[in-house]
Structure formats: structure tokens, C-alpha cells
Design an enzyme around this catalytic site. Structure first.
Site, PDB file in Angstrom:
ATOM      1  N   SER A  16       0.961 -45.009  32.021  1.00 60.90           N
ATOM      2  CA  SER A  16       0.613 -43.820  31.250  1.00 60.90           C
ATOM      3  C   SER A  16       0.059 -42.724  32.148  1.00 60.90           C
ATOM      4  CB  SER A  16      -0.442 -44.197  30.196  1.00 60.90           C
ATOM      5  OG  SER A  16      -0.986 -43.042  29.590  1.00 60.90           O
ATOM      6  N   TYR A  53      -8.768 -48.671  27.800  1.00 59.61           N
ATOM      7  CA  TYR A  53      -7.297 -48.662  27.678  1.00 59.61           C
ATOM      8  C   TYR A  53      -6.682 -48.105  28.959  1.00 59.61           C
ATOM      9  CZ  TYR A  53      -2.754 -46.613  27.003  1.00 59.61           C
ATOM     10  OH  TYR A  53      -1.446 -46.232  27.206  1.00 59.61           O
ATOM     11  N   LYS A  56      -4.306 -49.852  32.328  1.00 61.60           N
ATOM     12  CA  LYS A  56      -3.058 -49.358  32.934  1.00 61.60           C
ATOM     13  C   LYS A  56      -3.232 -49.275  34.452  1.00 61.60           C
ATOM     14  CE  LYS A  56      -0.647 -48.956  29.229  1.00 61.60           C
ATOM     15  NZ  LYS A  56       0.426 -49.957  28.992  1.00 61.60           N
TER      16      LYS A  56
END
Ligand code: WQD
Length: 339
Positions: free
Chosen positions: A126, A151, A155
Site C-alpha cells: 500500500s 495496519y 505492510k
């Protein structure tokens, strides 16, 4: 034709990627634990391509499940890994669940690859890893900054795990850093499933227009941008899906130049929140009910991709515009509301 394991293959980007893999003549095999989707997506995929993909319901943090999956399928030529929790706000409240789910499942998958001599892996990453980039548009050389959410950190950690694994176990890995995937399949058979109150802008826009939500709040219009609202690079989910097919074909054909490659997936164009609303009103003919509200903490002011590396090296570029995505998102919203 390659047999490709697609984890999270019944999810938003996963399901669109399964369709494009089938369209390109490959054999996707889906694993999904249905934590953020429903099994009828399988029939919806089949209604688009007339080919029902093999589906295994299971959780990638369940070691026994994964071992059985790889015992039953010894001919995967690659893995496209979407399965992960992805709600930024939720990750702040439940960091341990996010680290367990997103990192443990990745490590278990990589251990199976190592033990079964599978060496091609596409990772769903992302643009969140860039935070608020100093320089726009954002290239793959833009520094990865300390994540502002668990979150986002999963990644970053995921990419680091993959770099080490690629070196130690001769894996070929491509990390695709998505900007803002939006829209739905033009058939309106698959799209972003509305489970709970949407955190992302576009599903909130379409649900407001459909009367499911009262009013859209625009989180701040006092930012240093052309109209005061945040800028993002909104990319049609079908374009994102097609990039995954190109990327996995690159690895299967051994065309990668490094064991670990990174590509930004964006359109290269930034749009403000108000421009997204205007695009929606134009393609739908609806007047959207929205108000200007307080800023949302954690939002970066602006983020949009420099797409040259994906264009030149991956040989892929986004083909659909913001209005196409808003048209398809609206068609999907009306379909699921039987409007
Ligand atoms: C876009 C813009 C909001 C909702 C996140 C993740 C990213 C990726 C995509 C998973 C912002 C504004 C939003 C609303 C609004 N997720 N907004 N009212 O935050 O850019 O990216 O989702 O991979 O990793 O970080 O997307 O759609 O939440 O917000 O005004 O009700 O819309 O302030 O400017 P974001 P978003």
C-alpha cells in the site's frame, strides 16, 4: 497458463484479480476465510467468466489448513497474497489481531513456499508506507516512513519479511503498492462489499446516494490543496487487478530483474475529495448530500503516484479514469440495493 493461488480471492481486489487471471487463461485457486466477504462472490465470479474457480475456505493462520492445502496442490506456479485485515482505524484498536493475522499468515505461506519449491509471490502492499511524502508524485524510491497505524506497519513489516525471504530462499517477489483502489466490475457482479459503516470515501459516497447513509462528511476543507480537501490517486479496481496478472506473468516467465521488486499502482493523477463528489454527481445525475466536517486524524494531505516504473518496466498502465470508476461504483451500489 499458470495455476496461481489467490489468498483473499473472494475479497474486493482479490475477486477482480481472479476474473482477470481467468480472462488471461490462467487457473486461479482461491483461499478465503470469509472474514470480510461472502461465499456467493464465487458464483458472481463464475457468472462473469463462466469458469468456477476452485475455492478452499480456511484461515492462513491455521497451519494444519495450509499444510493440507499445499499437500493437495503441488503445482502452484505462484501465489498472489491479498488475505489480510485492512481497516486502518480498527488496526489502532486491535493491533495484536492485525499483527497476528497479517504477519503470521504471511510467514506460514512463505514456509510452505520454501518447503514446496514454489518461488513466485505477489504481495498486496500500500502507498500508506510512504506516509506524507515530501515530494509528489510519489516514486518507489520515496522513503518508507514509520507507519502511523498498525495496519500500515503490517505492510512495511510484510515487505521486510519478503526481502529477507527472497534472499535466503531464492524467491521472486513483487510488492504492489496500491494507491486508492475504487470502483467495481462493469458487470456489477462484483465490487466493494459493504460490511458495516464504510471507512473509505467512495463506498460512503455511493451509500449516501443510495439512501443507506444519511450524509457524507468531508473530513476537512482547510488543507493546502487546490480546493482545501485531500488529494488521492483513485485507481479503478479492474486496472489494479490487471496489474497483478502482468506481475505474476513477469515472475512465471522469470523476467524480473531483482529477487524483490516494488511497483506503485496508481493513475498518476491526483483528485480532491470534492472532485470525487463532482465526478460522482456527473456520472450519476444525483445530487450528493454532504457537509464539511472536521479533519480525520492520520490523513495525509496529498498522495498520488509516479507511475513511470510500472509503465516502463512492468509494462502496465491504468486505462480507466475517475469517472469510469465512479460510474461502475454507482452501478454496483444500485445492483446490491436492487435499485
Ligand atoms: C480518502 C479521502 C479522507 C471518508 C486508506 C488506507 C489505504 C487504503 C485505502 C487499504 C481522505 C476522505 C473519507 C469519508 C472523507 N486501504 N474521506 N469522508 O485514507 O486515502 O486510504 O484506504 O489498502 O491503505 O490508508 O482512503 O477512502 O479512507 O479516504 O472525506 O467518509 O477521503 O479524509 O482524504 P485513504 P479513504
Amino acid at each position: 497458463m499458470a495455476k496461481i493461488l489467490v489468498t483473499g480471492g473472494l475479497g474486493f481486489i482479490g475477486s477482480h484479480t481472479v476474473v482477470e487471471l481467468q480472462n488471461a487463461g490462467h487457473e486461479p485457486v482461491i483461499v478465503d476465510n470469509l472474514s470480510n466477504t461472502t461465499e456467493d462472490v464465487l458464483d458472481r465470479i463464475t457468472s462473469i467468466t463462466q469458469q468456477k474457480p476452485q475455492f478452499y475456505k480456511g484461515d492462513l493462520t491455521d497451519r494444519a489448513f495450509i499444510e493440507k492445502l499445499f499437500d493437495q496442490n503441488t503445482d502452484f506456479e505462484g501465489i498472489i497474497h491479498f488475505a489480510a485485515f485492512k481497516a486502518v482505524g480498527e488496526s489502532v484498536e486491535k493491533p495484536l489481531e492485525y499483527y497476528h493475522n497479517n504477519i503470521t499468515s504471511l510467514v506460514y505461506l512463505l514456509q510452505q513456499m520454501r518447503d514446496n519449491s514454489i518461488d513466485n509471490f505477489i504481495f498486496s502492499s500500500s502507498c500508506t508506507v510512504y506516509g506524507q511524502a515530501e515530494k509528489l508524485p510519489i516514486t518507489e524510491e520515496s522513503p518508507v516512513v514509520p507507519a502511523i497505524s498498525p495496519y500500515g506497519n503490517t505492510k512495511q513489516i510484510g515487505e521486510e519479511v519478503l526481502q529477507d525471504a527472497a534472499k535466503a530462499h531464492q524467491l521472486n517477489v513483487i510488492a504492489l503498492r496500491y494507491f486508492n483502489p475504487i470502483g467495481a466490475h462493469p458487470s456489477a457482479q462484483i465490487g466493494e462489499l459493504p460490511l458495516g459503516v464504510p471507512l473509505n470515501l467512495v463506498p460512503f459516497v455511493t451509500q449516501t446516494a443510495a439512501g443507506v447513509r444519511e450524509q457524507l462528511s468531508v473530513f476537512g476543507n482547510d488543507y493546502p490543496t487546490r480546493d482545501g480537501t485531500n488529494v488521492r490517486d483513485y485507481i479503478h479496481v479492474v486496472d489494479v487487478a490487471k496489474a497483478h496478472v502482468v506481475a505474476v506473468e513477469r515472475l512465471v516467465a522469470r523476467k524480473n530483474q531483482e529477487p524483490f521488486e516494488v511497483f506503485n499502482l496508481g493513475t498518476g493523477t491526483g483528485s480532491t475529495v470534492l472532485e470525487v463528489i463532482q465526478a460522482f454527481e456527473k456520472v450519476s445525475g444525483e445530487k450528493l448530500n454532504y457537509k464539511i466536517a472536521e479533519r480525520r486524524s492520520g490523513d495525509v494531505v496529498a498522495a498520488y503516484a509516479d507511475t513511470q516504473k510500472a509503465n516502463k518496466i512492468l509494462g502496465w498502465q491504468a486505462e480507466k479514469a475517475l469517472e469510469d470508476a465512479m460510474r461502475d461504483a454507482w452501478r454496483w451500489e444500485k445492483k446490491i440495493r436492487n435499485k
